[in-house]
Scaffold this motif. Structure first.
Motif, PDB file in Angstrom:
ATOM      1  N   UNK A  97      -4.045   9.354   5.313  1.00 24.00           N
ATOM      2  CA  UNK A  97      -3.328  10.313   4.701  1.00 24.00           C
ATOM      3  C   UNK A  97      -2.328   9.611   3.816  1.00 24.00           C
ATOM      4  N   UNK A  98      -1.696   8.428   4.524  1.00 21.11           N
ATOM      5  CA  UNK A  98      -0.529   7.687   3.946  1.00 21.11           C
ATOM      6  C   UNK A  98      -0.935   6.906   2.887  1.00 21.11           C
ATOM      7  N   UNK A  99      -2.203   6.198   3.059  1.00 17.17           N
ATOM      8  CA  UNK A  99      -2.775   5.518   1.577  1.00 17.17           C
ATOM      9  C   UNK A  99      -2.894   6.444   0.601  1.00 17.17           C
ATOM     10  N   UNK A 100      -3.590   7.611   0.977  1.00 11.96           N
ATOM     11  CA  UNK A 100      -3.818   8.613  -0.106  1.00 11.96           C
ATOM     12  C   UNK A 100      -2.453   9.217  -1.061  1.00 11.96           C
ATOM     13  N   UNK A 101      -1.444   9.085  -0.146  1.00 10.83           N
ATOM     14  CA  UNK A 101      -0.145   9.437  -0.677  1.00 10.83           C
ATOM     15  C   UNK A 101       0.329   8.173  -1.720  1.00 10.83           C
ATOM     16  N   UNK A 102       0.122   7.132  -1.050  1.00 10.22           N
ATOM     17  CA  UNK A 102       0.397   5.925  -2.215  1.00 10.22           C
ATOM     18  C   UNK A 102      -0.458   5.817  -3.467  1.00 10.22           C
ATOM     19  N   UNK A 103      -1.633   6.403  -3.172  1.00  7.74           N
ATOM     20  CA  UNK A 103      -2.508   6.346  -4.358  1.00  7.74           C
ATOM     21  C   UNK A 103      -2.022   7.360  -5.405  1.00  7.74           C
ATOM     22  N   UNK A 104      -1.682   8.234  -4.773  1.00  9.81           N
ATOM     23  CA  UNK A 104      -1.109   9.571  -5.634  1.00  9.81           C
ATOM     24  C   UNK A 104       0.154   9.397  -6.504  1.00  9.81           C
ATOM     25  N   UNK A 105       0.798   8.554  -5.413  1.00 11.11           N
ATOM     26  CA  UNK A 105       2.190   8.200  -6.061  1.00 11.11           C
ATOM     27  C   UNK A 105       1.957   6.999  -7.300  1.00 11.11           C
ATOM     28  N   UNK A 106       1.013   6.306  -7.208  1.00 13.05           N
ATOM     29  CA  UNK A 106       0.759   5.101  -8.131  1.00 13.05           C
ATOM     30  C   UNK A 106       0.108   5.941  -9.379  1.00 13.05           C
ATOM     31  N   UNK A 107      -0.890   6.959  -9.130  1.00 12.97           N
ATOM     32  CA  UNK A 107      -1.259   7.682 -10.490  1.00 12.97           C
ATOM     33  C   UNK A 107       0.036   8.427 -11.215  1.00 12.97           C
ATOM     34  N   UNK A 108       0.729   9.058 -10.398  1.00 12.20           N
ATOM     35  CA  UNK A 108       1.910   9.699 -10.995  1.00 12.20           C
ATOM     36  C   UNK A 108       2.865   8.720 -11.827  1.00 12.20           C
ATOM     37  N   UNK A 109       2.924   7.677 -11.202  1.00 13.56           N
ATOM     38  CA  UNK A 109       4.097   6.599 -11.958  1.00 13.56           C
ATOM     39  C   UNK A 109       3.154   6.033 -13.108  1.00 13.56           C
ATOM     40  N   UNK A 110       1.760   5.850 -13.165  1.00 14.68           N
ATOM     41  CA  UNK A 110       1.026   5.477 -14.255  1.00 14.68           C
ATOM     42  C   UNK A 110       1.207   6.631 -15.445  1.00 14.68           C
ATOM     43  N   UNK A 111       1.636   7.604 -15.188  1.00 15.39           N
ATOM     44  CA  UNK A 111       1.428   8.758 -16.023  1.00 15.39           C
ATOM     45  C   UNK A 111       3.124   8.904 -16.698  1.00 15.39           C
ATOM     46  N   UNK A 112       3.936   7.937 -16.197  1.00 16.37           N
ATOM     47  CA  UNK A 112       5.254   7.792 -17.006  1.00 16.37           C
ATOM     48  C   UNK A 112       6.433   7.973 -15.898  1.00 16.37           C
ATOM     49  N   UNK A 113       6.232   8.609 -14.754  1.00 16.69           N
ATOM     50  CA  UNK A 113       7.246   8.813 -13.889  1.00 16.69           C
ATOM     51  C   UNK A 113       7.712   7.580 -13.383  1.00 16.69           C
TER      52      UNK A 113
END
Length: 236
Positions: A97-113
């Motif tokens: 779960x923690x790795x998936x949370x980091x992955x989701x964070x990375x994808x949202x950051x890539x979208x401009x956040x």
């Protein structure tokens, strides 16, 4: 500040409805052109109403069943792929779960956040529904709106049938002397409508779509009529 309209709030649902409507228009267009080609070709060989009706019905049934079966297989394959991707994502969320949370964070950051805001958003989305969040952001899938192969099959069947009925009725209902003219005029008029509709649904210029539809339909009817006339003259 004004409240968002229903279409604005549910843009994805609106886009899905437009895609289905566009598919229905294109299915009807296929039914018009293919059935018109069959009945006009047979009309070039014979004026027998029974032969025209038989050929037209055969073309309608074969075409509508083929469209439905093809759409069912295609959408079933797409749904199977979506389900498999969701199963993998569900397993990854369970095991890491923690790795998936980091992955989701990375994808949202890539979208401009910013990193901080992306992390907060990822945590909130994960707390609400982790699978749905990853499915939408990572896979581009809405787990609540997976494609339904039966809906797609029936839509294709009905759209093709509706389109095919026009040339079929146009060729068998008028007197023999008027059949070809009525069929050609009605088919070209219907192709103008479907071409215009498909272009408008895609927010494109209707003129090229209408011209392509008319030229393609006219060419199909001309070729099949010429072939039917040759076969009829040869006594085949």
């Amino acid at each position: 500040m004004t409240e968002p309209t229903q279409d604005e709030a549910h843009g994805g649902a609106l886009g899905s409805r437009l895609n289905w409507l566009r598919a229905a228009v294109l299915g009807a267009n296929d039914g018009i052109v293919s059935t018109a080609g069959i009945v006009v070709g047979v009309a070039g060989a014979t004026e027998d109403r029974g032969a025209l009706l038989t050929a037209g019905l055969a073309g309608l049934l074969a075409g509508s069943m083929s469209m439905a079966a093809g759409e069912y297989v295609s959408v079933s394959t797409q749904r199977d792929s979506e389900m498999a991707a969701l199963a993998v994502e569900r397993q990854e969320l369970k095991e890491q779960p923690e790795a998936e949370l980091v992955e989701l964070t990375d994808m949202l950051e890539a979208r401009g956040l910013s990193r901080k805001v992306a992390r907060e958003a990822a945590e909130q989305l994960t707390a609400r529904d982790a699978l749905k969040a990853h499915a939408r952001v990572e896979l581009g899938i809405d787990p609540d709106e997976l494609t339904n192969p039966w809906h797609a099959a029936w839509a294709s069947f009905l759209a093709f049938t509706a389109g095919a009925l026009l040339p079929l009725l146009a060729i068998v209902l008028p007197p023999a002397a008027w059949r070809l003219l009525v069929t050609v005029v009605s088919v070209l008029a219907a192709l103008v409508l479907t071409g215009w509709s498909s272009a408008r649904l895609g927010a494109a210029n209707p003129r090229p779509a209408v011209l392509r539809n008319m030229v393609g339909g006219a060419l199909a009817m001309a070729v099949t009529y010429a072939a039917g006339s040759l076969l009829g003259a040869a006594g085949v």
